[in-house]
Structures are given as structure tokens and as C-alpha cells.
Design a protein around this motif. Structure first.
Motif, PDB file in Angstrom:
ATOM      1  N   VAL A 101       0.896  -0.944   0.020  1.00  0.00           N
ATOM      2  CA  VAL A 101      -0.007   0.034   0.039  1.00  0.00           C
ATOM      3  C   VAL A 101       0.844   1.561   0.061  1.00  0.00           C
ATOM      4  CG1 VAL A 101      -2.014   1.204   1.058  1.00  0.00           C
ATOM      5  CG2 VAL A 101      -1.898  -1.124   1.243  1.00  0.00           C
ATOM      6  N   THR A 103       1.108   5.365   0.079  1.00  0.00           N
ATOM      7  CA  THR A 103       0.228   6.370   0.932  1.00  0.00           C
ATOM      8  C   THR A 103       0.849   7.781   0.991  1.00  0.00           C
ATOM      9  OG1 THR A 103      -0.841   7.000   2.989  1.00  0.00           O
ATOM     10  CG2 THR A 103       1.017   5.566   3.331  1.00  0.00           C
ATOM     11  N   ARG A 273      -6.395   1.661  -7.472  1.00  0.00           N
ATOM     12  CA  ARG A 273      -6.075   0.091  -7.495  1.00  0.00           C
ATOM     13  C   ARG A 273      -6.403  -0.030  -8.992  1.00  0.00           C
ATOM     14  NH1 ARG A 273     -10.500  -3.825  -4.778  1.00  0.00           N
ATOM     15  NH2 ARG A 273      -8.932  -5.151  -5.402  1.00  0.00           N
ATOM     16  N   ALA A 284      -7.059  -6.842  -0.600  1.00  0.00           N
ATOM     17  CA  ALA A 284      -7.258  -5.536  -0.995  1.00  0.00           C
ATOM     18  C   ALA A 284      -8.486  -5.472  -0.624  1.00  0.00           C
ATOM     19  CB  ALA A 284      -6.703  -5.289  -2.451  1.00  0.00           C
TER      20      ALA A 284
END
Length: 305
Positions: A101, A103, A273, A284
Motif C-alpha cells: 500500500v 500512501t 487500484r 485488498a
């Protein structure tokens, strides 16, 4: 040979085949998968023996799908999705695997940290790699360096292979030193040095557009790319800044907020995504559900739409 192929279900070969499809060469696929180029070639050869057809046009270093390869690709993706669901089982507590992930900084230490704690409690067998990144992350998701990326809504249209999932929006406010004599945000802008995001950032473009619409000229300007740094500088009396509304922490007593009233504009945060996750995306999906639940506790966050 054929019985061995059937026993293995060709799952590793399917994974290798899809990697070559995505990255264009056997060498690039080998690097991504942590394999040797000869091992990738062996996987493709076994898959071609299993299907009875050649799958690629091989020209120099590149490998381009032929008609048979194009027909196989969605079937290989579906096979991996099915096996992914079989491995994860029907209960959420049975999820196993990994998730990468990306961020942005503004949610890394708050929303993402809370979501990670909650997700690990529910799914301890999942390994998560949380990577702080600034700037556009669409390419990282497209190249599958990230399974998900928490990002500000991109300025440019998304690729067809990428999906945007809105999470929340926050209103922009102007922050000034608590000692300012300004009575309005316009007066604060006129009285103090303005600190802004670089125009290569979505927030910088939004703020620049807003100030242009409002007819507010910029005089002395500092370019600062991090929210925490802006708050600290404003609290120290360096100038003013326009930021998404956020808890001010230790600077709360040293900073004054000005809202924009009817002219309020917002920063939208969401997830990037792939539109078709390569392995089904069950992990996910579960992480997204956790994030959406944690958004309810995010200070100053408003639903999008």
C-alpha cells in the motif's frame, strides 16, 4: 511430463505468463518475480506444451502476445482469482498473503495507521507493506508496485486500467499565526507571507486555481510541500498557509483558522487500484472495507458525493 503439468495445475506458469504480459519481456518478468530468465522461459515453454500452441511473438528482447496468448490471458487471470478465493476461504479471518500500500503523508500517520492496526487484528496472517510516497502514484499501481495507493484525486484523467475509489473530502482553510490582527482570510493573505504547495502537486494546483478565481494576488511566497511543516512554520509566525482542515496538535493554541464560507473548496482523498486485480484482490477488498470504516473516525472528513 503431461501428468506432472496437470498435477501442478499450471498456477506458477500462469503467474509467470501474466507477468510477461504485463512487463513485456522475459527479463523484466524475471526481475519482478525474483526468478532467472531461464526459469521464466521454462515456465512459458511448459505452458505452451500444455496448451499446444505458441503464445507469444518473440522479436528481439520483447515478447508480444499472439492471438492464442490474448485468448489465454483472461482465462489465466480467472484461474488465479479462483485459487486466490480458495486459499483465503470463506471466513475473513482466513485471509493469507501480502498487500503493498502506497500512501500520502497526510494520512500515513493517522488514517492508515489506525486502519493497519484494525486490519492486523482481524487478519494476522496477512503481511502489509505500507510505503509513504508523495506525488502521483497512478504509475506505481499500473506497474503493480502497489496493490493500492491512498492519494489525492489526480488532476489528469485515469488510465482505463485504474479505478478511483473515493474515501472522503476535507475543506481547505487558511491558517495564520494566533497573533495575527487580520479579521478575514483575505486580510491575513495581505498581511503575511504566503506558504504554498508546489504546483506539481494536486493541492498546489487547487489552491492556485482558488486564489486566481478569488482575485487574490500572491506577494512574498514560500514553497513548502509537507502539511506538518506548514503548520509548524505558521505556529512560529513565519506566515500563512492554505491547508486541508486537520487537527493542529501541539500547535492548536498558536494557530488561528479562517474558513472560506460559501467559497469553500475541498481536497478529495481516495484509493487507486487496478480495475482488474491480477489475483482477485480479496485481501485488498478487505483492507478497503477496513479503511472505509476508519474514515468514520477521521477528523473533519466529509463523505464524497
Amino acid at each position: 511430463m503431461l501428468s506432472h503439468i496437470r498435477e501442478s495445475l499450471m498456477l506458477r506458469e500462469f503467474q509467470t505468463f501474466l507477468a510477461v504480459c504485463r512487463w513485456g519481456t522475459f527479463t523484466a518478468a524475471a526481475q519482478r518475480l525474483g526468478m532467472t530468465q531461464s526459469a521464466v522461459s521454462d515456465h512459458i515453454q511448459r505452458l505452451e506444451e500444455f496448451t499446444g500452441v505458441q503464445l507469444f511473438h518473440r522479436t528481439g528482447r520483447s515478447a508480444t502476445l499472439n492471438a492464442a496468448g490474448e485468448a489465454l490471458r483472461p482465462l489465466a487471470e480467472e484461474a488465479l482469482q479462483i485459487t486466490d478465493r480458495m486459499r483465503t476461504g470463506h471466513g475473513a479471518d482466513q485471509l493469507r498473503g501480502s498487500l503493498r500500500v502506497g500512501t500520502i503523508t497526510s494520512v500515513h500517520n493517522s488514517l492508515m495507521a489506525r486502519a493497519l492496526v484494525a486490519f492486523r487484528r482481524a487478519h494476522p496472517a496477512v503481511t502489509i507493506r505500507l510505503i509513504r510516497r508523495e506525488g502521483p502514484m497512478t504509475g506505481d499501481v499500473e506497474r503493480e508496485e502497489f496493490d493500492l495507493a491512498a492519494s489525492v484525486l489526480p488532476n489528469l484523467p485515469l488510465l482505463r486500467t485504474i479505478r478511483w475509489i473515493p474515501l472522503f473530502r476535507k475543506p481547505f482553510v487558511l491558517i495564520a499565526p494566533a497573533t495575527t490582527r487580520a479579521g478575514t482570510w483575505r486580510e491575513a493573505m495581505a498581511m503575511h507571507t504566503f506558504m504554498g504547495y508546489d504546483l506539481s502537486w494536486s493541492a498546489g494546483v487547487q489552491i492556485d486555481d482558488f486564489l486566481s478565481r478569488m482575485g487574490v494576488p500572491l506577494r512574498d511566497t514560500l514553497w513548502v510541500d509537507y502539511l506538518d511543516t506548514m503548520i509548524t512554520l505558521v505556529a512560529s509566525g513565519v506566515g500563512v498557509a492554505i491547508i486541508p482542515r486537520t487537527p493542529l496538535g501541539e500547535s492548536a493554541g498558536l494557530v488561528r483558522e479562517f474558513e472560506f464560507g460559501a467559497d469553500t473548496f475541498y481536497r478529495e482523498v481516495g484509493l487507486l487500484r487496478r480495475a482488474r486485480p491480477p489475483n482477485g484482490g480479496a485481501i485488498a477488498d478487505a483492507f478497503i472495507d477496513t479503511l472505509i470504516d476508519e474514515v468514520k473516525r477521521e477528523p473533519f472528513a466529509e463523505p464524497v458525493g
